[in-house]
Scaffold this motif. Structure first.
Motif, PDB file in Angstrom:
ATOM      1  N   LEU A 221     -48.934  -4.936  32.636  1.00  0.00           N
ATOM      2  CA  LEU A 221     -48.677  -3.576  32.179  1.00  0.00           C
ATOM      3  C   LEU A 221     -49.962  -2.779  32.044  1.00  0.00           C
ATOM      4  N   GLY A 222     -49.851  -1.467  32.218  1.00  0.00           N
ATOM      5  CA  GLY A 222     -50.944  -0.590  31.843  1.00  0.00           C
ATOM      6  C   GLY A 222     -51.113  -0.612  30.336  1.00  0.00           C
ATOM      7  N   THR A 223     -52.280  -0.297  29.852  1.00  0.00           N
ATOM      8  CA  THR A 223     -52.586  -0.474  28.434  1.00  0.00           C
ATOM      9  C   THR A 223     -52.418   0.781  27.590  1.00  0.00           C
ATOM     10  N   SER A 224     -52.025   1.892  28.189  1.00  0.00           N
ATOM     11  CA  SER A 224     -51.820   3.117  27.417  1.00  0.00           C
ATOM     12  C   SER A 224     -50.619   3.861  27.974  1.00  0.00           C
ATOM     13  N   SER A 225     -50.144   4.848  27.222  1.00  0.00           N
ATOM     14  CA  SER A 225     -48.996   5.626  27.695  1.00  0.00           C
ATOM     15  C   SER A 225     -49.340   6.393  28.973  1.00  0.00           C
ATOM     16  N   GLU A 226     -50.618   6.746  29.134  1.00  0.00           N
ATOM     17  CA  GLU A 226     -51.034   7.468  30.337  1.00  0.00           C
ATOM     18  C   GLU A 226     -51.068   6.563  31.558  1.00  0.00           C
ATOM     19  N   THR A 227     -51.255   5.271  31.356  1.00  0.00           N
ATOM     20  CA  THR A 227     -51.329   4.321  32.477  1.00  0.00           C
ATOM     21  C   THR A 227     -50.145   3.362  32.465  1.00  0.00           C
ATOM     22  N   ALA A 228     -49.061   3.744  31.811  1.00  0.00           N
ATOM     23  CA  ALA A 228     -47.888   2.870  31.691  1.00  0.00           C
ATOM     24  C   ALA A 228     -47.376   2.453  33.063  1.00  0.00           C
ATOM     25  N   THR A 229     -46.815   1.269  33.119  1.00  0.00           N
ATOM     26  CA  THR A 229     -46.237   0.736  34.351  1.00  0.00           C
ATOM     27  C   THR A 229     -44.780   1.163  34.453  1.00  0.00           C
ATOM     28  N   ASP A 230     -44.397   1.671  35.625  1.00  0.00           N
ATOM     29  CA  ASP A 230     -43.052   2.202  35.833  1.00  0.00           C
ATOM     30  C   ASP A 230     -42.145   1.167  36.480  1.00  0.00           C
ATOM     31  N   PHE A 231     -40.917   1.092  35.988  1.00  0.00           N
ATOM     32  CA  PHE A 231     -39.887   0.220  36.545  1.00  0.00           C
ATOM     33  C   PHE A 231     -38.702   1.106  36.913  1.00  0.00           C
ATOM     34  N   TYR A 232     -38.306   1.082  38.199  1.00  0.00           N
ATOM     35  CA  TYR A 232     -37.244   1.948  38.692  1.00  0.00           C
ATOM     36  C   TYR A 232     -35.946   1.162  38.889  1.00  0.00           C
ATOM     37  N   PHE A 233     -34.903   1.597  38.197  1.00  0.00           N
ATOM     38  CA  PHE A 233     -33.573   1.013  38.337  1.00  0.00           C
ATOM     39  C   PHE A 233     -32.723   1.914  39.221  1.00  0.00           C
ATOM     40  N   VAL A 234     -31.998   1.298  40.154  1.00  0.00           N
ATOM     41  CA  VAL A 234     -31.024   2.016  40.964  1.00  0.00           C
ATOM     42  C   VAL A 234     -29.656   1.789  40.327  1.00  0.00           C
ATOM     43  N   ILE A 235     -28.987   2.886  39.940  1.00  0.00           N
ATOM     44  CA  ILE A 235     -27.778   2.779  39.125  1.00  0.00           C
ATOM     45  C   ILE A 235     -26.694   3.701  39.691  1.00  0.00           C
ATOM     46  N   PRO A 236     -25.465   3.222  39.835  1.00  0.00           N
ATOM     47  CA  PRO A 236     -24.377   4.117  40.234  1.00  0.00           C
ATOM     48  C   PRO A 236     -24.246   5.257  39.223  1.00  0.00           C
ATOM     49  N   PRO A 237     -23.843   6.446  39.657  1.00  0.00           N
ATOM     50  CA  PRO A 237     -23.683   7.561  38.715  1.00  0.00           C
ATOM     51  C   PRO A 237     -22.784   7.171  37.549  1.00  0.00           C
ATOM     52  N   VAL A 238     -23.275   7.413  36.324  1.00  0.00           N
ATOM     53  CA  VAL A 238     -22.553   6.969  35.134  1.00  0.00           C
ATOM     54  C   VAL A 238     -23.038   7.766  33.928  1.00  0.00           C
ATOM     55  N   LYS A 239     -22.175   7.922  32.940  1.00  0.00           N
ATOM     56  CA  LYS A 239     -22.597   8.446  31.650  1.00  0.00           C
ATOM     57  C   LYS A 239     -22.655   7.286  30.671  1.00  0.00           C
ATOM     58  N   PHE A 240     -23.846   7.040  30.128  1.00  0.00           N
ATOM     59  CA  PHE A 240     -24.006   6.017  29.101  1.00  0.00           C
ATOM     60  C   PHE A 240     -23.599   6.637  27.766  1.00  0.00           C
ATOM     61  N   SER A 241     -22.386   6.382  27.352  1.00  0.00           N
ATOM     62  CA  SER A 241     -21.821   7.070  26.189  1.00  0.00           C
ATOM     63  C   SER A 241     -22.532   6.717  24.891  1.00  0.00           C
ATOM     64  N   GLN A 242     -23.095   5.506  24.831  1.00  0.00           N
ATOM     65  CA  GLN A 242     -23.794   5.073  23.622  1.00  0.00           C
ATOM     66  C   GLN A 242     -25.238   4.676  23.921  1.00  0.00           C
ATOM     67  N   GLY A 243     -25.757   5.176  25.032  1.00  0.00           N
ATOM     68  CA  GLY A 243     -27.120   4.855  25.399  1.00  0.00           C
ATOM     69  C   GLY A 243     -27.239   3.476  26.011  1.00  0.00           C
ATOM     70  N   ILE A 244     -28.482   2.987  26.084  1.00  0.00           N
ATOM     71  CA  ILE A 244     -28.751   1.679  26.682  1.00  0.00           C
ATOM     72  C   ILE A 244     -29.721   0.901  25.797  1.00  0.00           C
ATOM     73  N   THR A 245     -29.774  -0.396  26.035  1.00  0.00           N
ATOM     74  CA  THR A 245     -30.796  -1.255  25.438  1.00  0.00           C
ATOM     75  C   THR A 245     -31.690  -1.780  26.552  1.00  0.00           C
ATOM     76  N   ILE A 246     -32.981  -1.571  26.383  1.00  0.00           N
ATOM     77  CA  ILE A 246     -33.989  -2.066  27.329  1.00  0.00           C
ATOM     78  C   ILE A 246     -34.542  -3.375  26.789  1.00  0.00           C
ATOM     79  N   THR A 247     -34.567  -4.407  27.629  1.00  0.00           N
ATOM     80  CA  THR A 247     -35.121  -5.701  27.243  1.00  0.00           C
ATOM     81  C   THR A 247     -36.193  -6.099  28.242  1.00  0.00           C
ATOM     82  N   ALA A 248     -37.401  -6.340  27.752  1.00  0.00           N
ATOM     83  CA  ALA A 248     -38.501  -6.783  28.609  1.00  0.00           C
ATOM     84  C   ALA A 248     -38.956  -8.170  28.158  1.00  0.00           C
TER      85      ALA A 248
END
Length: 358
Positions: A221-248
């Protein structure tokens, strides 16, 4: 096939080759392919932010009937258009007639199509990490010609994209998102497409609610918010009614979780970007002790939830251990007490002690 995010595509190039037929063989025509002229259409992105194909890209093509044939890209990596030719000789085959030619990226022998042109497709629950992009085979695209005698495939994206950015002192082996409202985002689904309209998706009720990006041997990972590492998810169109949980999950098995709580939507052909988040991983589960006496001492003093075990999280906050005269022969698990400042383990049966992690 690498997948990168694009800003512009030269629409004039598409128009100029839209009607070209590259083969006189009606049984196995050669198709020419390009991309819709919109934001984010892609195979992958070059330095000039233009769409490009990768060599040997594979697609399913339904050539005027419902029989799935495999085609591959014949151009070189970096081409912005090119020919697709059939892989192998399918021999005799039959299928119900279609009013146009349909194509789906990526190729899968399990992709099928109904007589009315509805594609059944498996949306992947595991996607591979690619720097600043999404992984090979993750981005579903479809193309429909004007008629069965038209061999130009104008590919359109089926999904939308979520960018999750993490930073911190860690090497990550996987990042997952899970819909907290149990919306289906992976597994079986159908895609309805035409030559003129944008594709639409309907997910099966039995579909999964989680997508994982596999980072292979690990991504630093990058060590600051300016150098953060990006992870791109491909997702079918959807409304997340209660949001999501990210797990790393780190290569050291430490786990970080973050929930968005608020609802938001994934829109076809658009990027939804979340604010950069600092990764602060903790180990999940309980420590397995080699020495029963050391475990008994730890449970007596540090078992904050009273379950008779010591979790990694419970061990990580301990700053002082006074375990003299306990007949302890092994303290290998001392490595998990990473905040330890003071240790007294005299008059036990130890032959060695490693405190490099303390």
């Amino acid at each position: 096939m690498k997948k990168y995010l694009s800003i512009l595509f030269a629409a004039a190039l598409i128009v100029s080759c839209a009607k070209e037929i590259a083969s006189e063989n009606e049984d196995s025509p050669v198709f020419k392919a390009g991309f819709e002229s919109c934001l984010e259409t892609k195979t992958y992105l070059n330095e000039s932010l233009l769409n490009r194909w990768n060599a040997d890209d594979r697609v399913s093509i339904f050539v005027g009937n419902t029989y799935n044939q495999q085609y591959k890209f014949e151009g070189k990596t970096g081409a912005n258009s090119g020919d697709f030719s059939q892989v192998g000789n399918p021999g005799f085959h039959s299928g119900a007639k279609l009013e146009a030619n349909y194509s789906v990226y990526p190729y899968s022998e399990n992709t099928s199509i109904s007589e009315d042109g509805v594609v059944s497709f498996e949306f992947p629950s595991v996607q591979a990490y690619e720097p600043s992009s999404f992984g090979v085979g993750a981005n579903a695209m479809v193309a429909v010609t004007e008629s069965t005698s038209d061999y130009f495939l104008l590919f359109k994206n089926v999904c939308g994209y979520l960018k999750v950015s993490l930073y911190g002192e860690a090497t990550i082996k996987s990042v997952s998102i899970q819909s907290d409202g149990a919306e289906a985002i992976a597994g079986e689904g159908t895609v309805t497409a035409s030559n003129t309209d944008v594709p639409s998706v309907a997910m099966s009720a039995s579909g999964g609610d989680e997508i994982t990006i596999d980072c292979g041997e690990g991504v630093q990972l990058g060590t600051s918010s300016e150098t953060a590492t990006d992870f791109y998810f491909v997702i079918p169109p959807v409304k997340f009614s209660q949001g999501i949980t990210i797990t790393a999950v780190g290569v050291d098995e430490k786990v970080f979780e973050k929930s968005t709580k608020a609802s938001f939507s994934i829109v076809r052909n658009k990027i939804q970007q979340l604010p950069a988040v600092k990764y602060e991983g903790v180990r999940k589960g309980n420590i397995t002790f080699a020495d029963a006496n050391f475990k008994a001492y730890c449970v007596e003093n540090f078992d904050t939830n009273g379950d008779g075990e010591i979790s990694y999280a419970e061990a990580e906050v301990v700053t002082e251990i006074e375990c003299y005269y306990k007949s302890i022969s092994s303290m290998d698990e001392i490595q998990y007490f990473t905040s330890l400042e003071s240790l007294n383990c005299c008059d036990n049966q130890l032959t060695s002690l490693n405190v490099r992690n303390n």
